[in-house]
Design a protein around this motif. Structure first.
Motif, short mmCIF file in Angstrom:
data_model
loop_
_atom_site.label_atom_id
_atom_site.label_comp_id
_atom_site.label_asym_id
_atom_site.label_seq_id
_atom_site.Cartn_x
_atom_site.Cartn_y
_atom_site.Cartn_z
N GLN A 170 17.96 -2.03 -5.50
CA GLN A 170 16.69 -2.11 -6.21
C GLN A 170 15.66 -2.87 -5.39
OE1 GLN A 170 15.80 -0.70 -9.38
NE2 GLN A 170 13.82 -1.22 -8.51
N ALA A 171 16.08 -3.98 -4.79
CA ALA A 171 15.18 -4.77 -3.95
C ALA A 171 14.68 -3.96 -2.76
CB ALA A 171 15.87 -6.05 -3.49
N CYS B 157 5.96 4.41 4.41
CA CYS B 157 6.76 3.34 3.81
C CYS B 157 5.96 2.05 3.90
CB CYS B 157 8.08 3.20 4.55
SG CYS B 157 9.04 1.74 4.09
N MET B 158 5.91 1.30 2.80
CA MET B 158 5.12 0.06 2.76
C MET B 158 5.65 -0.99 3.73
SD MET B 158 2.91 0.75 0.33
CE MET B 158 2.37 -0.69 -0.50
N GLU B 159 6.92 -0.94 4.04
CA GLU B 159 7.54 -1.94 4.90
C GLU B 159 7.68 -1.45 6.35
OE1 GLU B 159 9.30 -5.76 5.38
OE2 GLU B 159 8.37 -4.92 3.61
N CYS B 160 8.25 -0.26 6.54
CA CYS B 160 8.55 0.27 7.88
C CYS B 160 7.35 0.93 8.55
CB CYS B 160 9.67 1.30 7.80
SG CYS B 160 11.20 0.69 7.10
N LYS B 161 6.39 1.39 7.75
CA LYS B 161 5.21 2.10 8.25
C LYS B 161 5.57 3.43 8.91
CE LYS B 161 2.65 -1.32 6.97
NZ LYS B 161 2.38 -1.40 5.57
N VAL B 162 6.64 4.08 8.43
CA VAL B 162 7.00 5.43 8.87
C VAL B 162 6.79 6.35 7.68
CG1 VAL B 162 8.67 4.62 10.57
CG2 VAL B 162 9.45 5.20 8.28
N LEU B 163 6.66 7.64 7.93
CA LEU B 163 6.47 8.60 6.86
C LEU B 163 7.66 8.52 5.91
CD1 LEU B 163 4.49 10.71 5.86
CD2 LEU B 163 5.75 12.41 7.17
N GLY B 164 7.38 8.25 4.66
CA GLY B 164 8.43 7.99 3.68
C GLY B 164 8.98 9.25 3.06
N PRO B 165 10.12 9.17 2.46
CA PRO B 165 10.93 7.96 2.32
C PRO B 165 11.66 7.64 3.62
CG PRO B 165 12.01 9.79 1.22
CD PRO B 165 10.67 10.30 1.72
N CYS B 166 11.71 6.35 3.92
CA CYS B 166 12.36 5.90 5.16
C CYS B 166 13.89 5.88 4.96
CB CYS B 166 11.86 4.51 5.54
SG CYS B 166 12.35 3.22 4.37
N ALA B 167 14.61 5.59 6.03
CA ALA B 167 16.08 5.57 5.98
C ALA B 167 16.60 4.51 5.02
CB ALA B 167 16.64 5.34 7.38
N VAL B 168 15.94 3.36 4.96
CA VAL B 168 16.36 2.29 4.05
C VAL B 168 16.22 2.75 2.61
CG1 VAL B 168 15.87 -0.06 3.29
CG2 VAL B 168 15.77 0.49 5.71
N CYS B 169 15.12 3.40 2.29
CA CYS B 169 14.89 3.91 0.94
C CYS B 169 15.92 4.97 0.58
CB CYS B 169 13.48 4.47 0.85
SG CYS B 169 13.03 5.00 -0.82
N PRO C 180 16.93 3.76 -10.90
CA PRO C 180 16.29 2.50 -10.51
C PRO C 180 15.16 2.15 -11.47
CG PRO C 180 15.59 4.28 -9.07
CD PRO C 180 16.64 4.84 -9.98
N ARG C 181 14.83 0.87 -11.53
CA ARG C 181 13.67 0.44 -12.32
C ARG C 181 12.41 0.80 -11.55
NH1 ARG C 181 16.99 -3.84 -12.09
NH2 ARG C 181 15.63 -4.92 -10.65
N ARG C 182 11.39 1.20 -12.25
CA ARG C 182 10.10 1.52 -11.62
C ARG C 182 9.17 0.34 -11.80
NH1 ARG C 182 11.57 5.48 -8.42
NH2 ARG C 182 12.54 7.17 -9.56
N ARG C 183 8.47 -0.01 -10.74
CA ARG C 183 7.51 -1.10 -10.79
C ARG C 183 6.11 -0.50 -10.73
NH1 ARG C 183 6.65 -5.15 -5.97
NH2 ARG C 183 6.47 -3.10 -5.10
#
Length: 84
Positions: free
Chosen positions: A15-16, A30-42, A56-59
């Motif tokens: 979730q984090a 991606c807000m963190e990686c700055k690659v076209l999302g969704p990134c590998a972490v996501c 997942p919870r939506r924010r």
């Protein structure tokens, strides 16, 4: 009586990661990686939820819709169509 979910710590970590690595509505990056999302972490975090059969919870606002010019009252027309 309490409900226990298996994989709680792993789900919390996933979730984090989803919260940090949301794809921006403005440019699709991606807000963190700055690659076209969704990134590998996501994608990895989403797989945790897939395997756990949970959502997942939506924010609200995580994808920064204001970058596209969206405002909170942009959907006011909807209430007139539904009779609310």
């Amino acid at each position: 009586m309490t409900t226990t979910y298996h994989g709680g710590q792993q789900i919390d970590q996933a979730q984090a990661m989803l919260d940090q690595h949301a794809a921006s509505s403005g440019d699709g990056l991606c807000m963190e990686c700055k690659v076209l999302g969704p990134c590998a972490v996501c994608e990895a975090a989403a797989k945790v939820f897939l395997l756990s059969a949970r959502l997942p919870r939506r924010r609200p606002g995580a994808t920064q819709p204001e970058l596209m010019g969206a405002k909170q009252d942009d959907f006011g027309w909807l209430s007139t169509r539904t009779g609310s």
